[in-house]
Design an enzyme around this catalytic site. Structure first.
Site, PDB file in Angstrom:
ATOM      1  N   ASP A 184       7.793   2.104   2.411  1.00  0.00           N
ATOM      2  CA  ASP A 184       8.379   0.803   2.741  1.00  0.00           C
ATOM      3  C   ASP A 184       9.394   0.342   1.703  1.00  0.00           C
ATOM      4  OD1 ASP A 184       6.399   0.407   0.828  1.00  0.00           O
ATOM      5  OD2 ASP A 184       5.338  -1.133   1.955  1.00  0.00           O
TER       6      ASP A 184
ATOM      7  N   GLN B 284       3.338   2.574   1.024  1.00  0.00           N
ATOM      8  CA  GLN B 284       3.258   3.742   0.154  1.00  0.00           C
ATOM      9  C   GLN B 284       1.824   4.027  -0.294  1.00  0.00           C
ATOM     10  OE1 GLN B 284       6.942   2.659  -2.576  1.00  0.00           O
ATOM     11  NE2 GLN B 284       6.337   4.776  -2.859  1.00  0.00           N
ATOM     12  N   HIS B 285       1.631   5.249  -0.813  1.00  0.00           N
ATOM     13  CA  HIS B 285       0.441   5.659  -1.574  1.00  0.00           C
ATOM     14  C   HIS B 285      -0.830   5.863  -0.753  1.00  0.00           C
ATOM     15  CE1 HIS B 285       2.938   4.535  -4.943  1.00  0.00           C
ATOM     16  NE2 HIS B 285       2.819   3.251  -4.705  1.00  0.00           N
TER      17      HIS B 285
END
Length: 497
Positions: free
Chosen positions: A241, A79-80
């Site tokens: 994820d 992520q991110h």
């Protein structure tokens, strides 16, 4: 019967699993390591081309006869992250990752521009924390102005792999909720926060459209040929994820709590409604299945145990012996394992701390136990916020690399006072992506099974790995956790200053 595949692009490796729904077994797995570039300023970056090369290498290791039977695939991604792409689809700079803390100052500036952290939470459900995608844009504008000037599309890691597979630029609610811009209550982009990120440019033009959780896309025929897949393969939307791990652990209906012990540690629970904390004690994310996924994330989990093992010249596979050689509480030794800064507790500039050393606990075994306990106590710190909010759970489903350790499974059971189960399919995120692909292709074919139906049918636990709390250890761990909190309280002013 047709097969489905899940791709998980993580921090340390990219994995591919191929699942046979008829026999309920993984028929193939492959993994390739990934390199991480680090800087003293907190930079943590990877080259997106490395993900593509790793994906190609993984598929090349899978039996061609199995590849020809794959009907659908989905991608799970860390992520991110931020992958800047120009109008022609070219990557403009290395991808800044979830564990990148070089943009901490930018987080504060974005929130200040809309009136502070509380106002940011009111706008989108989350504060903008270190590592979130939003803060990476002003950093890029300052440090990589040429790339920023050519930026056409903001993609997250899993979005980028979907772009490679399909030629289409899109995102989905789960991963998008980790950017800092998505209002998780309405599942729409917050215009105020997008504007605050760069008041001189309309970044909304760079945000991809949001696809429905059960959407399917055609694979690019040229890419299918490169991977040895049929040109008829469908690509499901996938997700972050943690969202895919929620599917892979069956955490797609209320009352279930999942914990992942990976490079980062996560604790998450599915909800049918948005669960927002006004103080931002947890991440109020969307799920990738149409619901929500309140989540606790720590940035240092297996990182801590691996660093100790590396420093003292042993493998983490030998770590359980060190746990068995020491007592709960590590005889007073405490580690705050904030090697990469920390998100829970919120100390983006934090550093690791080792406290309570004396002649009796100054040993390799005690240091290893302190690292494992510290990583677990950080998750307990977040779990306590869930409990204060009225959430209740009767067991923990454990996944990630740390779940392979019998000693760590027992430690989690003892510290949290809950039974622990481990899914039979250990690659939770990759397996969850495969199940999402199975669900989406079934829906496209007119099947009425919900994602919860799919999870109940295909997610099983390994009874040999189930663990129950040992009441005799509870007092020692409770005392050790109190010491952890005391040191945390003492150190926090220093690490925030």
């Amino acid at each position: 019967m047709e097969l489905v595949a899940g791709i998980d692009a993580g921090t340390q490796s990219l994995k591919v699993v191929v699942y046979d729904p008829a026999t309920r077994t993984l028929v193939a797995t492959a993994s390739m390591p990934l390199e991480l570039t680090s800087g003293e300023d907190g930079r943590r970056e990877q080259q997106p081309t490395d993900w593509v090369a790793a994906m190609q290498a993984c598929f090349s290791r899978i039996d061609p006869a199995l590849r020809t039977r794959i009907a659908a695939i989905a991608v799970s991604g860390q992520q991110h992250g931020f992958v800047p792409v120009d109008a022609a689809g070219q990557v403009l700079a290395p991808a800044k990752l979830w564990c990148d803390t070089s943009t901490t100052a930018e987080c504060g500036r974005i929130m200040e521009a809309v009136g502070g952290a509380a106002r940011t939470i009111a706008l989108a459900g989350n504060p903008i924390l270190a590592g979130y995608t939003a803060s990476k844009l002003p950093w890029t504008k300052t440090h990589r102005p040429e790339a920023y000037a050519r930026l056409a599309t903001i993609l997250l890691p899993h979005d980028y792999l979907n772009f490679v597979l399909t030629g289409q630029r899109f995102c989905e609610w789960g991963d998008a909720s980790g950017t800092g811009w998505l209002d998780v209550r309405t599942r729409t982009w917050s215009k105020d926060l997008v504007r605050a990120t760069d008041p001189d440019r309309d970044l909304a033009d760079c945000l991809p459209p949001i696809a429905a959780p059960d959407a399917l896309f055609d694979i690019d025929p040229a890419v299918a040929a490169q991977l040895g897949l049929p040109a008829t393969v469908k690509v499901a939307v996938g997700g972050g994820d943690n969202m895919m791990a929620a599917i892979g652990t069956g955490c797609v209906e209320e009352g279930r709590l999942a914990m992942s012990l990976g490079t980062s540690g996560t604790l998450f629970a599915y909800s049918d409604t948005a669960v927002v904390d006004p103080a931002g004690a947890w991440a109020a994310f969307c799920s990738s299945t149409g619901g929500w996924l309140p989540l606790i994330c720590t940035m240092n989990c297996t990182v801590a145990t691996e660093q100790v093992a590396k420093a003292f010249g042993f493998s983490t596979r030998e770590g359980d012996a060190h746990l068995h050689a020491t007592s709960p509480g590590a005889d007073g030794l405490v580690m705050l394992p904030f090697l990469n800064g920390e998100r829970t507790p919120d100390l983006p500039l934090g550093k690791g701390v080792l406290a309570g050393l004396d002649p009796t606990n100054f040993s390799t075994a005690h240091l290893y136990r302190a690292a494992m306990e510290g990583a677990t106590y950080s998750l307990k710190y977040g779990f306590d916020a869930f409990v204060r909010a009225g959430m209740a759970f009767d067991r923990i489903v454990l996944t990630g690399g740390g779940s392979n350790s019998a000693a760590w499974r027992q430690l989690v059971a003892d510290v949290f006072g809950l039974p622990v189960d481990v899914p039979a399919q250990v690659e939770g995120a990759a397996f969850g992506a495969a199940l999402q692909a199975l669900w989406a292709i079934g829906r496209a074919g007119g099947e009425g099974a919900s994602i919860a139906d799919i999870a109940r049918t295909h997610v099983a636990v390994d009874p040999a790995l189930s663990t129950t709390p040992d009441p005799s250890r509870a007092p020692a761990y409770a005392a050790a956790y109190r010491r952890f909190l005391q040191y945390l309280d003492a150190v926090t002013p220093l690490q925030r200053g």
